[in-house]
Design an enzyme around this catalytic site. Structure first.
Site, PDB file in Angstrom:
ATOM      1  N   HIS A 105       0.819  -1.062   0.134  1.00  0.00           N
ATOM      2  CA  HIS A 105      -0.183   0.009  -0.082  1.00  0.00           C
ATOM      3  C   HIS A 105       0.887   1.221  -0.134  1.00  0.00           C
ATOM      4  CE1 HIS A 105       0.497  -1.267   4.145  1.00  0.00           C
ATOM      5  NE2 HIS A 105       0.626  -0.030   4.555  1.00  0.00           N
ATOM      6  N   HIS A 107       0.719   5.130   1.088  1.00  0.00           N
ATOM      7  CA  HIS A 107       0.316   6.130   1.643  1.00  0.00           C
ATOM      8  C   HIS A 107       0.259   7.540   0.887  1.00  0.00           C
ATOM      9  CE1 HIS A 107       0.225   4.326   5.778  1.00  0.00           C
ATOM     10  NE2 HIS A 107       1.259   3.437   5.211  1.00  0.00           N
TER      11      HIS A 107
HETATM   12  P1  AMP Z   1       1.379   0.599   7.556  1.00  0.00           P
HETATM   13  O1  AMP Z   1       1.838   0.742   8.944  1.00  0.00           O
HETATM   14  O2  AMP Z   1       2.112   1.256   6.514  1.00  0.00           O
HETATM   15  O3  AMP Z   1       1.390  -0.999   7.160  1.00  0.00           O
HETATM   16  O4  AMP Z   1       0.078   1.036   7.258  1.00  0.00           O
HETATM   17  C1  AMP Z   1      -0.863   0.258   7.515  1.00  0.00           C
HETATM   18  C2  AMP Z   1      -2.153   1.426   7.418  1.00  0.00           C
HETATM   19  O5  AMP Z   1      -3.399   0.860   7.328  1.00  0.00           O
HETATM   20  C3  AMP Z   1      -2.216   2.386   8.557  1.00  0.00           C
HETATM   21  O6  AMP Z   1      -2.238   3.633   8.459  1.00  0.00           O
HETATM   22  C4  AMP Z   1      -3.445   1.918   9.314  1.00  0.00           C
HETATM   23  O7  AMP Z   1      -4.277   3.098  10.081  1.00  0.00           O
HETATM   24  C5  AMP Z   1      -4.333   1.480   8.186  1.00  0.00           C
HETATM   25  N1  AMP Z   1      -5.571   0.636   8.514  1.00  0.00           N
HETATM   26  C6  AMP Z   1      -5.543  -0.101   9.169  1.00  0.00           C
HETATM   27  N2  AMP Z   1      -6.799  -0.903   9.110  1.00  0.00           N
HETATM   28  C7  AMP Z   1      -7.403  -0.270   8.515  1.00  0.00           C
HETATM   29  C8  AMP Z   1      -8.792  -0.205   7.929  1.00  0.00           C
HETATM   30  N3  AMP Z   1      -9.874  -1.344   8.293  1.00  0.00           N
HETATM   31  N4  AMP Z   1      -9.471   0.589   6.996  1.00  0.00           N
HETATM   32  C9  AMP Z   1      -8.452   1.343   6.626  1.00  0.00           C
HETATM   33  N5  AMP Z   1      -7.214   1.787   7.012  1.00  0.00           N
HETATM   34  C10 AMP Z   1      -6.908   0.780   7.774  1.00  0.00           C
END
Ligand code: AMP
Ligand code: ZN
Length: 119
Positions: A105, A107
């Protein structure tokens, strides 16, 4: 590096509509939705619809897909009105970067001044 089962993958479940999310873009194998815990006024996650564990697991065959993700980021920055003020596109890969979800993903962050370097 572990491989995640799609049925256990949070973002695959969002892709499949099994977990709700505010989806704002879906085109050509690319999906974007708002982060559930936004770290900036605009915080969007942009993912490939197909499951890839991390950036490290991408292959040469994914180059077009990665390009479409970057182009989607630019389009969404315009739509979210942060094109002029500025924005950041971040990929966390692996433990030291704090990757928490093992589905690639990007950001997209903006709407405030973003510190550099990251902590
Ligand atoms: P990372 O730390 O780069 O793996 O980012 C994971 C991201 O996913 C974090 O910013 C979380 O806030 C986000 N996240 C986790 N669960 C969900 C969800 N159900 N819907 C949207 N974003 C999420
Ligand atoms: Zn997945």
């Amino acid at each position: 590096m572990k491989t995640v089962n799609e049925s256990e993958c949070l973002f695959c479940r969002i892709r499949d509509g099994e977990i709700p999310a505010e989806i704002i873009y879906r085109e050509d194998g690319v999906l974007a939705f708002r982060d559930i815990d936004p770290q900036a006024p605009v915080h969007v996650l942009i993912i490939p619809e197909k499951h890839i564990d991390s950036l490290s697991r991408t292959e040469n065959a994914d180059v077009d897909l990665l390009g479409r993700i970057c182009r989607a980021a630019a389009l969404l920055a315009r739509r979210e009105s942060i094109e002029q003020s500025g924005y950041r596109l971040v990929v966390n890969s692996g433990p030291d970067a704090g990757q928490a979800v093992d589905h690639l993903h990007f950001h997209l962050l903006g709407g405030r001044a973003l510190g550099w370097p990251p902590g």
